[in-house]
Scaffold this motif. Sequence first.
Motif, PDB file in Angstrom:
ATOM      1  N   UNK A 262     -55.903 -13.058 -46.827  1.00 31.84           N
ATOM      2  CA  UNK A 262     -56.671 -11.999 -46.165  1.00 31.84           C
ATOM      3  C   UNK A 262     -55.722 -10.891 -45.709  1.00 31.84           C
ATOM      4  N   UNK A 263     -56.109  -9.608 -45.870  1.00 32.51           N
ATOM      5  CA  UNK A 263     -55.198  -8.520 -45.482  1.00 32.51           C
ATOM      6  C   UNK A 263     -54.816  -8.548 -44.002  1.00 32.51           C
ATOM      7  N   UNK A 264     -55.614  -9.199 -43.172  1.00 36.59           N
ATOM      8  CA  UNK A 264     -55.283  -9.311 -41.745  1.00 36.59           C
ATOM      9  C   UNK A 264     -54.085 -10.230 -41.502  1.00 36.59           C
ATOM     10  N   UNK A 265     -53.701 -10.992 -42.508  1.00 31.53           N
ATOM     11  CA  UNK A 265     -52.707 -12.074 -42.431  1.00 31.53           C
ATOM     12  C   UNK A 265     -53.102 -13.195 -41.451  1.00 31.53           C
ATOM     13  N   UNK A 266     -54.380 -13.261 -41.155  1.00 33.47           N
ATOM     14  CA  UNK A 266     -54.850 -14.356 -40.283  1.00 33.47           C
ATOM     15  C   UNK A 266     -55.351 -15.556 -41.088  1.00 33.47           C
TER      16      UNK A 266
END
Length: 344
Positions: A187-191
């Motif tokens: 995920x681009x959020x890196x979460x």
Amino acid sequence: MKEKILVTGGTGYIGSHTVVELQNSGYEVVIIDNLSNSNADVVDNIEKVSGVRPIFEKLDCLDMEGLENLFRKHTDIKAIIHFAASKAVGESVEKPLLYYRNNLVSLINLLELMPKYGVKGMVFSSSCTVYGQPDELPVTENAPVKKAESPYGNTKQINEEIIRDTVASGAPIQAILLRYFNPIGAHPSTLLGELPNGVPQNLIPYLTQTAIGIREKLSVFGDDYDTPDGSCIRDFINVVDLAKAHVIAIERILWDKQKEPVEVFNIGTGKGLSVLELIHAFESATGVKLNYQIVGRRAGDIEKVWADPEYANNELGWKAGSTLEDTLKSAWNWQLKLCERGIQ
Ligand code: UD1
């Protein structure tokens, strides 16, 4: 709030990304997961990304009584996305009964309960592994299913047949079988991302762990295949793109848009990329040099496979939209984040 959807294996790699996309589209999500290959804190991260906390219950799909209690509690579940399964090809060769029990009985339990609790349909996590080495490329959904190379692959084939036979018997349910190619990225959020247990078996987690120094060297399994550079070719699909295909499939079930009660779609990009090409793409996307060596072939590997995604593009109105560069960067950012969190 839209309909309530049950996501089995919803704290896993593909499951967690799908829960976010379902919630972004307004669905209410109930996750069940036995946490055998994921952590409960994924639920916190799903909440951080989507702003909504999904309902979560630690539950194994083999636990029929637990499943009955769940459906009694959530009488408004309208559809299921069934991810929960064991997925390590090598382990499945060593422990076939574990794989057959886990992957087959879980599905059977859910299918038995669906009509009883008025659940209309299921989206099933299948795999391009059902095609084996296709005779023609790109591979379409009409290509024959080939004898499986591993018990894991066989469970995907048998599960597809179990679903078809159940629907053919007149059970009031519908299904969409999504045959994934090779999901990668985070995920681009890196979460959210892939959290492999122990030494990774799949290419990208091994590659990013090598790039960060957890592993010394990436082994490229074979450079003597009948491909332009001799390494295997795969269709690498961004995990968020893949997650979005599930939301569309759910809508198709709920809004009666299916052309047949059981439908099959290839979920891939349509582009084949060799293992060596992927390594070089990673190096240029991230600027990180990778230590790798060519070694012998890995038993059971398919030489080359990539999807013809036209049917999914036209019928579902879905298309893999992410660039390879962004996808590889997301995998790398996820690895950096794992390192920051002290996870090796
Ligand atoms: C396999 C399964 C697939 C399953 C997926 C996820 C088969 C044929 N495929 O995909 O069904 O959904 O795992 O578990 O059973 N490679 C290296 N070095 C490594 C690791 C991999 O060179 O350290 C190469 C492999 O030889 C292969 C490619 O990278 O050519 C992709 O491998 P991998 O990520 O393991 O996925 P598949 O084997 O394609």
